[in-house]
Design an enzyme around this catalytic site. Sequence first.
Site, PDB file in Angstrom:
ATOM      1  N   TRP A  27       1.531  33.727  46.955  1.00 36.52           N
ATOM      2  CA  TRP A  27       0.620  34.532  46.137  1.00 36.52           C
ATOM      3  C   TRP A  27       1.012  36.006  46.112  1.00 36.52           C
ATOM      4  O   TRP A  27       0.311  36.829  45.543  1.00 36.52           O
ATOM      5  CB  TRP A  27      -0.802  34.421  46.679  1.00 36.52           C
ATOM      6  CG  TRP A  27      -0.895  34.622  48.163  1.00 36.52           C
ATOM      7  CD1 TRP A  27      -0.951  35.796  48.840  1.00 36.52           C
ATOM      8  CD2 TRP A  27      -0.923  33.589  49.151  1.00 36.52           C
ATOM      9  NE1 TRP A  27      -1.018  35.573  50.194  1.00 36.52           N
ATOM     10  CE2 TRP A  27      -1.014  34.219  50.407  1.00 36.52           C
ATOM     11  CE3 TRP A  27      -0.903  32.187  49.095  1.00 36.52           C
ATOM     12  CZ2 TRP A  27      -1.065  33.500  51.602  1.00 36.52           C
ATOM     13  CZ3 TRP A  27      -0.948  31.476  50.273  1.00 36.52           C
ATOM     14  CH2 TRP A  27      -1.035  32.122  51.520  1.00 36.52           C
ATOM     15  N   GLU A  48      -7.099  35.188  48.431  1.00 36.63           N
ATOM     16  CA  GLU A  48      -7.965  35.882  49.377  1.00 36.63           C
ATOM     17  C   GLU A  48      -9.228  35.087  49.687  1.00 36.63           C
ATOM     18  O   GLU A  48      -9.705  35.095  50.823  1.00 36.63           O
ATOM     19  CB  GLU A  48      -8.336  37.271  48.846  1.00 36.63           C
ATOM     20  CG  GLU A  48      -7.170  38.258  48.830  1.00 36.63           C
ATOM     21  CD  GLU A  48      -6.631  38.564  50.213  1.00 36.63           C
ATOM     22  OE1 GLU A  48      -7.340  38.334  51.221  1.00 36.63           O
ATOM     23  OE2 GLU A  48      -5.488  39.045  50.306  1.00 36.63           O
ATOM     24  N   TYR A 131     -14.358  42.918  52.474  1.00 32.42           N
ATOM     25  CA  TYR A 131     -12.928  42.753  52.704  1.00 32.42           C
ATOM     26  C   TYR A 131     -12.211  42.203  51.478  1.00 32.42           C
ATOM     27  O   TYR A 131     -11.197  42.743  51.023  1.00 32.42           O
ATOM     28  CB  TYR A 131     -12.650  41.829  53.895  1.00 32.42           C
ATOM     29  CG  TYR A 131     -11.227  41.335  53.861  1.00 32.42           C
ATOM     30  CD1 TYR A 131     -10.173  42.172  54.213  1.00 32.42           C
ATOM     31  CD2 TYR A 131     -10.912  40.061  53.377  1.00 32.42           C
ATOM     32  CE1 TYR A 131      -8.853  41.759  54.106  1.00 32.42           C
ATOM     33  CE2 TYR A 131      -9.606  39.638  53.271  1.00 32.42           C
ATOM     34  CZ  TYR A 131      -8.580  40.491  53.642  1.00 32.42           C
ATOM     35  OH  TYR A 131      -7.281  40.082  53.515  1.00 32.42           O
ATOM     36  N   ASP A 149      -8.988  43.469  57.762  1.00 34.06           N
ATOM     37  CA  ASP A 149      -9.221  42.119  58.280  1.00 34.06           C
ATOM     38  C   ASP A 149      -8.954  42.119  59.774  1.00 34.06           C
ATOM     39  O   ASP A 149      -8.765  43.183  60.387  1.00 34.06           O
ATOM     40  CB  ASP A 149      -8.353  41.090  57.540  1.00 34.06           C
ATOM     41  CG  ASP A 149      -6.870  41.194  57.884  1.00 34.06           C
ATOM     42  OD1 ASP A 149      -6.453  42.190  58.544  1.00 34.06           O
ATOM     43  OD2 ASP A 149      -6.105  40.284  57.508  1.00 34.06           O
TER      44      ASP A 149
END
Length: 368
Positions: A27, A48, A131, A149
């Site tokens: 990705w 994500e 996040y 994170d």
Amino acid sequence: MKDKILSPSTASLLLNWYDRHGRQLPWRERPQDGRQMAADPYRVWLSEIMLQQTTVTAVRPYYEKFLALWPSIAQLAAADEEAVMVAWAGLGYYSRARNLLKCARLVATQLNGEFPRTAAQLQALPGIGPYTAAAVAAIAFRDPAAVVDGNVERVVTRLLAITTPLPAAKQLVREALLPIIPVERPGDLAQALMDLGATLCAPKRPACSLCPLQNQCHAFAAGTQEAYPVKLPKAQKPTRVGAAFLLIRQDQQIWLQKRADRGLLAGMTEVPTSNWTSRQDGVTTSDAAPLVANWQTAGKVRHTFTHFHLVLTVYKADYKAEIAADTTAAHRPNSLPENGWWRDLASLQDEALPNLMRKVIAQGLTPC
């Protein structure tokens, strides 16, 4: 921490390291010639969401499967919810899949297929928290958001020797990062920090000799790397118990049903189960068996959720049509529930079975 701030050189050191050693992920658009390539917001968002509380190794095949099935936000928005849940089955945290579809449909129908471009706007969408909003905004739209994170928390709390325990330390990490985010490469900086935490700045035995920020790290200077991030003691998880029931026909089909649309594992496929209780004396077949049958114990399955451990005693029985007429135990059901169906054992991959149910079925099919 007042006298501890990240050096102006931190970002450039990280980006130089990332250009050479950043992980190759399906990705991710890799930087070329020092320039950040345009990232596809759909792919960034999809990855994500999947990566929330889940490892890169676990996510990779699911991400590739989703892209093959639904290459665009419009195609995902048009997908059947059951098909999405089947494709997600096994990845866990199933509310993510339901919110994924809600978000896709909202973006496709109300936002003309375009994701918002800032973290604040993204956070208003279903399933997107602080996040994820910051990550999508920084990586896909170069929004100068601080992406924090677990890996980033570990790197920055060590760099600055932040003694405030998590989760309160998260805000301190965010505030420390904001001044050093480069205008041109905010997404690359975020991914560099993530990669540094995932590879060199590991929780145990960090590879400090290879770290580009070794000379800036207060924890390394003090020899206290593994003391960070500081965490409050975890409360002990309670244990719940229950029973699960495998009903198998002679044609190698198993009885399945759908869980309620609310609660844990909502809407997923399961074999019949009892309630899950804190009672430690167990649950017997007479408590919750779906119908009268010759139920035999097939062992136990243990599974851990976010807030509790679960132990299910697995029972199995051969289904015979004549059991519907059995009246030897009037207080128990003598016909199959209406909310279920038969499924070939060879095609269980087409069902939205969570990992817990996969374990239960595997246990029930294991020869005694």
